[in-house]
Design a protein around this motif. Sequence first.
Motif, PDB file in Angstrom:
ATOM      1  N   GLU A 151      55.022  16.309 -13.479  1.00  0.00           N
ATOM      2  CA  GLU A 151      56.301  16.549 -13.888  1.00  0.00           C
ATOM      3  C   GLU A 151      57.008  16.294 -12.816  1.00  0.00           C
ATOM      4  O   GLU A 151      56.698  16.973 -11.579  1.00  0.00           O
ATOM      5  CB  GLU A 151      56.457  17.965 -14.396  1.00  0.00           C
ATOM      6  CG  GLU A 151      56.105  18.101 -15.545  1.00  0.00           C
ATOM      7  CD  GLU A 151      56.893  17.576 -16.707  1.00  0.00           C
ATOM      8  OE1 GLU A 151      58.276  17.244 -16.579  1.00  0.00           O
ATOM      9  OE2 GLU A 151      56.382  17.167 -17.963  1.00  0.00           O
ATOM     10  N   TRP A 152      57.927  15.352 -12.625  1.00  0.00           N
ATOM     11  CA  TRP A 152      58.758  14.880 -11.549  1.00  0.00           C
ATOM     12  C   TRP A 152      60.228  14.727 -11.561  1.00  0.00           C
ATOM     13  O   TRP A 152      60.433  13.681 -12.164  1.00  0.00           O
ATOM     14  CB  TRP A 152      58.192  13.684 -10.588  1.00  0.00           C
ATOM     15  CG  TRP A 152      58.528  13.307  -9.257  1.00  0.00           C
ATOM     16  CD1 TRP A 152      59.696  12.359  -9.239  1.00  0.00           C
ATOM     17  CD2 TRP A 152      58.463  13.804  -7.938  1.00  0.00           C
ATOM     18  NE1 TRP A 152      60.040  12.535  -7.909  1.00  0.00           N
ATOM     19  CE2 TRP A 152      59.403  13.119  -7.131  1.00  0.00           C
ATOM     20  CE3 TRP A 152      57.390  14.602  -7.629  1.00  0.00           C
ATOM     21  CZ2 TRP A 152      59.205  13.320  -5.723  1.00  0.00           C
ATOM     22  CZ3 TRP A 152      57.253  14.737  -6.171  1.00  0.00           C
ATOM     23  CH2 TRP A 152      58.017  14.234  -5.415  1.00  0.00           C
ATOM     24  N   GLU A 153      61.056  15.719 -11.353  1.00  0.00           N
ATOM     25  CA  GLU A 153      62.361  15.432 -11.193  1.00  0.00           C
ATOM     26  C   GLU A 153      62.878  15.104 -12.759  1.00  0.00           C
ATOM     27  O   GLU A 153      63.560  13.969 -13.007  1.00  0.00           O
ATOM     28  CB  GLU A 153      63.144  14.357 -10.188  1.00  0.00           C
ATOM     29  CG  GLU A 153      62.764  14.906  -8.965  1.00  0.00           C
ATOM     30  CD  GLU A 153      63.174  13.937  -7.917  1.00  0.00           C
ATOM     31  OE1 GLU A 153      63.766  12.767  -8.207  1.00  0.00           O
ATOM     32  OE2 GLU A 153      63.169  14.439  -6.773  1.00  0.00           O
ATOM     33  N   GLY A 154      62.477  15.836 -13.800  1.00  0.00           N
ATOM     34  CA  GLY A 154      62.673  15.263 -15.116  1.00  0.00           C
ATOM     35  C   GLY A 154      61.975  14.436 -15.970  1.00  0.00           C
ATOM     36  O   GLY A 154      62.218  14.282 -17.103  1.00  0.00           O
ATOM     37  N   GLU A 155      61.143  13.705 -15.260  1.00  0.00           N
ATOM     38  CA  GLU A 155      60.062  13.086 -16.101  1.00  0.00           C
ATOM     39  C   GLU A 155      58.749  13.046 -15.976  1.00  0.00           C
ATOM     40  O   GLU A 155      58.385  13.558 -14.797  1.00  0.00           O
ATOM     41  CB  GLU A 155      60.723  11.653 -15.676  1.00  0.00           C
ATOM     42  CG  GLU A 155      60.839  11.019 -14.618  1.00  0.00           C
ATOM     43  CD  GLU A 155      61.001   9.552 -14.156  1.00  0.00           C
ATOM     44  OE1 GLU A 155      60.910   8.829 -15.022  1.00  0.00           O
ATOM     45  OE2 GLU A 155      61.711   9.337 -13.297  1.00  0.00           O
ATOM     46  N   LYS A 173      60.460  15.886   0.568  1.00  0.00           N
ATOM     47  CA  LYS A 173      59.991  15.019  -0.643  1.00  0.00           C
ATOM     48  C   LYS A 173      58.598  14.550  -0.642  1.00  0.00           C
ATOM     49  O   LYS A 173      58.003  14.444  -1.296  1.00  0.00           O
ATOM     50  CB  LYS A 173      61.144  14.005  -0.814  1.00  0.00           C
ATOM     51  CG  LYS A 173      60.765  13.203  -2.100  1.00  0.00           C
ATOM     52  CD  LYS A 173      62.067  12.289  -2.448  1.00  0.00           C
ATOM     53  CE  LYS A 173      63.286  13.040  -3.219  1.00  0.00           C
ATOM     54  NZ  LYS A 173      64.251  12.105  -3.760  1.00  0.00           N
ATOM     55  N   LYS A 176      56.340  17.344  -1.165  1.00  0.00           N
ATOM     56  CA  LYS A 176      56.296  17.747  -2.707  1.00  0.00           C
ATOM     57  C   LYS A 176      55.417  16.460  -3.278  1.00  0.00           C
ATOM     58  O   LYS A 176      54.580  17.100  -4.357  1.00  0.00           O
ATOM     59  CB  LYS A 176      57.560  17.690  -3.107  1.00  0.00           C
ATOM     60  CG  LYS A 176      57.945  17.897  -4.561  1.00  0.00           C
ATOM     61  CD  LYS A 176      59.283  17.837  -5.108  1.00  0.00           C
ATOM     62  CE  LYS A 176      59.376  17.957  -6.616  1.00  0.00           C
ATOM     63  NZ  LYS A 176      60.658  17.930  -7.172  1.00  0.00           N
TER      64      LYS A 176
END
Length: 565
Positions: A151-155, A173, A176
């Motif tokens: 899951e990465w920034e909503g997608e 970033k 992350k």
Amino acid sequence: MTKFYQEVIDFSNTQQLSDQFEQLLKLPLHSTEEILFYLQEETKLLDAIEEALTGHYIDFNSYNDSEEAKKAFEQDQEVIEPLVKQYEAKLDQKLLASKALEQLPEEEYAFMLKRKKNAESLFRKENVRLEIEEDRLATNYFEITGAAVVEWEGEQLTLPQLSPFLQDTDRKKRKKAMTAIRETFIESEEPLQKIMSELIEIRQKKAEYANLANYRDYMFKKYERFDYSPEDCKTLAASIAKHVKPLKEKLQKEHAKKLGVDTYLPWDVSAVLAGEERLKPFSNTAELIDGVRNVLGELDPRFAELIEQMNQKGMLDLESRKGKSPGGFCAPLPISELSFIFMNHAKTHDDMITLFHEMGHCIHNDFKKELPLQIYRETPMESSELASMTMELLTMDKWEQFYPTKADFMRAKKEQMKGIIQFLPVGVVIDQFQHWLYEYPNHSVEERNQKYAELLTEIDSNFVDWSGFEKWREIAWLGVLHIFEVPFYYIEYVIAQLGAVQMYRQYKENKNQTLTNYKEAMALGSSKSLAEVYEKAGIRFDFSEEMIKELVEFLETELTLLEQE
């Protein structure tokens, strides 16, 4: 799924397949003419089998979640391949028993017969059954790694799709992204380690059935490594540690200084500098294909025509997606007389390099298709990877197609040179790790991870600070699919990379002659020894300490010249 390969044999009818082999086995071998006819008929049958097996392999890797693809692939592993292996052994046995062999021209056939005798000495019926289980475990590895998403920034992104964020100027970033990737492997460690343990046990049994001390010795025979020994690999690793490691550490120190960081952390290694953006050679798949075609056309119009044909016939699967295996490969399809490229691009510079690399394999296959016998087209990886790694470097002076600004063009070329230096130590670590795995097959999982970390410390750069993230480092090998699927296939990258640097050095002196040498060497396939193939390319099959030192000095000089431009 689009059908891009030809199935001229019905694998659902195994009796029909057996009958075709039996017909071959009935052919007389009393003269040179009869032997050559036998070899030609064997080639026709094996080509048809290889095309279908390869097509099913590609289907499964492209669509791990397809029950249809999985069913065909498992049928191949459990039924077709065992049948083919047993018949291939019978065919070799029949050929080698022929008294007419002494009539064959030695110059043309001596090396082929050496290879067939080696295969005959290694074959054991007991291992055919073990290899079914071995293939099943490798399939499990791909199912686990191919299903990995984050899951990465909503997608939801696949692991390859996260790789561009490792270059981001934002340090948080980068951390992350790396955390997401590494923690995914930590979550999968237990099943992946179990697969590895089971593979080691099976592979040791295969060596014992073949009356060999360990699986390392088994694979050296399997891969026909007639030109070097396990001890040569250890010497190569020591030479890389002595001559390449210091330069890699020097480059990382310079990078850390430019980044302005006091401590060089794992997520700093690929970072671009403040004020820069990561290299973006293309924005979509069509641009990538067009750019590579244009560059290859400058080297030889035949190369451009090849990728165009492959694209038109659906033989390029380049984008990353869920349910697709990681990594990249080129697979020849002998009936179609083309190759298929599989990769997982995320619009990065490395992805552009990967397509040039895989096209090097395709070009090699295109030259080899003129060879009359299937065995001559089965090339050792040391020459296959020479073809692909050389193509990366021979195209480098034409990358303006992707980087119209001089600054980006120079950065791309520097990254390529630095990438070679970054890779060589890691390449021999992965090789030496596999030597250890099979020299000491009764080790524990903990000892396995510790050994990998120990080899990294010994051979690779020690400038990166892994404090608090030691676990990431010691299980990094879990992401190397070769260790699971094609064991001991890694030192070839190192050997071929050294050969490719020799080719690039030659190219800088005489471009046209180097390209001619490249084509002539690739056209030999495996009809000649590795030393002879490298000689035809105008270079030496040599990874002595002297050669390593010489090539490292050349790379350092090249980097200095690029910095001055």
